[in-house]
Motif scaffolding. Structure first.
Motif, PDB file in Angstrom:
ATOM      1  N   MET A   1      45.118  27.479  44.300  1.00 14.62           N
ATOM      2  CA  MET A   1      44.715  28.742  43.703  1.00 14.62           C
ATOM      3  C   MET A   1      45.325  28.884  42.311  1.00 14.62           C
TER       4      MET A   1
ATOM      5  N   PRO B   1      40.342  30.874  43.605  1.00 17.49           N
ATOM      6  CA  PRO B   1      40.366  29.527  44.194  1.00 17.49           C
ATOM      7  C   PRO B   1      40.037  28.455  43.159  1.00 17.49           C
ATOM      8  N   ASN B   2      40.673  27.287  43.307  1.00 18.72           N
ATOM      9  CA  ASN B   2      40.445  26.193  42.361  1.00 18.72           C
ATOM     10  C   ASN B   2      38.973  25.809  42.293  1.00 18.72           C
TER      11      ASN B   2
ATOM     12  N   PRO C   1      32.198  32.560  49.192  1.00 22.25           N
ATOM     13  CA  PRO C   1      32.307  31.460  50.164  1.00 22.25           C
ATOM     14  C   PRO C   1      30.953  30.955  50.646  1.00 22.25           C
TER      15      PRO C   1
ATOM     16  N   ARG D   1      40.792  21.328  48.512  1.00 22.87           N
ATOM     17  CA  ARG D   1      41.709  22.157  49.293  1.00 22.87           C
ATOM     18  C   ARG D   1      43.146  21.692  49.142  1.00 22.87           C
TER      19      ARG D   1
ATOM     20  N   ASN E   1      40.583  27.689  51.545  1.00 23.26           N
ATOM     21  CA  ASN E   1      41.016  27.016  50.318  1.00 23.26           C
ATOM     22  C   ASN E   1      42.176  26.046  50.557  1.00 23.26           C
TER      23      ASN E   1
ATOM     24  N   GLU F   1      45.677  34.021  50.045  1.00 26.23           N
ATOM     25  CA  GLU F   1      44.522  33.363  50.640  1.00 26.23           C
ATOM     26  C   GLU F   1      43.448  34.338  51.118  1.00 26.23           C
TER      27      GLU F   1
END
Length: 462
Positions: free
Chosen positions: A1, A10-11, A72, A141, A166, A242
């Motif tokens: 992240m 999130p990346n 998502p 992840r 993630n 998260e």
């Protein structure tokens, strides 16, 4: 992240957003070049078209954020992503047409936009088709090791198993705990060197999920893990990052006191927020006045009684104030004399009321409360005093949501469907506390943009 302006991104989402922006710039340039070739026009250097390229890419990127193209579901399903992209491009066309009308000097010709739109839709879908398994897959992840094997560790395991997580759990380490909820955990006594073990699992983070920390924290081990470059994080902070909410089950007062955040009262942020509220509420009241008037007439024609109603709500620092809304229920909706939460398919809601609730028209008169300073555009939804009293007794930390000004829309409203129970109120409080803790103008802007998604897909409206 990645943390941008105190908000966690999130990346995979950040990477996809950057790729999309580059593709939109390329699509805009391609549309220009195709049209120039068609009419035989000699093109100048790329630097002469930077305002036009940006005026194309930025509105479309904002529209993609607004409709949930980075949620998502969009990372897991190409069909879902394509449908959201098409809606975003459609909204982008409308917005670009407005820009073309107001400031034609910084926009492309309409013929350029046509070709750029075709290229952009093709490119955006293609990048998701080509890199979707990578962006939404295991490679993006983070690998974490969980120190603990009790119920807290089991919660992390459940979170990791959800679609769109993630992170992935590389291993669990059981400390001396009487309750083992993660059977696959490896006993701490079987590990010679904890730091070497974490590095061998290629983990980038160690999460503390120990049930009883008093005299149980392995400080020497944690120090060695930390000095190897692996992040050490306790479960409350991990869950906040998260899930985008403050987890009431794991936090304690000391965590709220000593963790960073709760800076919404800073002068510069407060001044900027108030200036935006005044300008935006005036503009919205002026532009939507005909809509409010038509809705009021429809309400009066359908049912007897006033078109507007006033209601006491709890605001900043527990001070009460009156909000004004368009009436969406029968006049005798609370004939029993006490507040009643709206339910699914509530029979008290009129036909006109159901429509204006779905598109949030009933909320528009609240702009008057925003203009007066009793509310903000973004913040926790204000509740009635009777409901606040009940929830304060039933839910810990509920009073803390009143440390920020209430709003028309908020972090809870765009992340959680309409709630009509104490458990729903508890879930929404976790989002409200996240907003209060991590407030920034960037988060306000993100909430305002994503409110469009709630209006277009009003699953939670009642």
């Amino acid at each position: 992240m990645v943390r941008l302006f105190k908000h966690y991104v999130p990346n995979a989402v950040l990477l996809l957003g950057v790729l999309d922006f580059v593709l939109l710039l390329i699509a805009a340039e391609a549309g220009w070049q195709v049209r120039a070739w068609q009419i035989g026009m000699e093109t100048e250097g790329l630097h002469t078209r930077i305002p036009q390229l940006l005026s194309f890419a930025i509105p479309l990127q904002v529209a993609m954020v607004a409709v949930g193209a980075y949620g998502p579901g969009a990372l897991r399903s190409l069909r879902f992503a394509t449908s959201r992209l098409l809606v975003a491009v459609s909204l982008g066309i409308i917005f670009l047409s407005v820009i073309f009308f107001l400031v034609p000097a910084i926009t492309f010709w309409r013929s350029n936009l046509f070709y750029a739109m075709i290229v952009s839709v093709t490119a955006l879908i293609a990048i998701r088709l080509a890199a979707g398994s990578i962006i939404g897959g295991e490679a993006m992840r983070r690998r974490v090791v969980v120190l603990g094997a009790g119920p807290q560790a089991a919660r992390i395991r459940t979170l990791a198993a959800r679609p769109g997580a993630n992170f992935t759990v590389a291993g669990y380490i059981a400390m001396d705990t009487p309750q083992i909820a993660v059977p696959e955990a490896r006993a701490r006594g079987a590990i010679t060197n904890l730091a070497d073990h974490v590095l061998a699992l290629r983990a980038s983070e160690l999460v503390l999920a120990i049930e009883e920390r008093r005299n149980a924290l392995p400080l020497g081990d944690l120090l060695r893990v930390k000095t190897t470059g692996v992040m050490v994080c306790e479960i409350s902070t991990f869950l906040e990052r998260e899930t985008g909410r403050v987890d009431l089950q794991s936090i304690n007062p000391s965590w709220l006191i000593f963790s960073d955040g709760f800076s919404s009262g800073r002068l510069l942020s407060a001044v900027a927020k108030r200036a935006f509220d005044v300008i935006a509420s005036l503009a919205l009241l002026c532009t939507t006045f005909p809509i409010i008037l038509l809705a009021a007439v429809a309400i009066r024609l359908e049912t007897p009684g006033p078109a507007f109603y006033r209601q006491r709500r709890v605001g900043l620092y527990n001070q009460t104030f009156e909000i004004v809304k368009l009436r969406s229920m029968r006049r005798d909706a609370e004939a029993a004399g006490f507040p009643v939460w709206a339910a699914q398919d509530d029979p008290r809601i009129t036909r006109v009321g159901r429509l204006i609730r779905k598109v949030r028209i009933d909320e528009l008169p609240q702009c008057w409360s925003v203009l007066k300073g009793e509310m903000s555009f973004v913040g926790p939804r204000p509740e009635r005093p009777e409901i606040v009293a009940d929830l304060t007794r039933a839910i810990p930390y509920y009073a803390e949501r009143h440390m920020v000004k209430p709003g028309i829309t908020g972090w809870a409203q765009i992340n959680y469907p309409y709630g009509a129970s104490i458990e729903d109120a508890r879930q929404k409080l976790e989002y409200d506390l996240y907003y209060a803790k991590n407030y920034s103008p960037f988060l306000d802007l993100l909430i305002l943009i994503q409110t469009l998604r709630v209006i277009l897909w009003p699953e939670g409206a009642r």
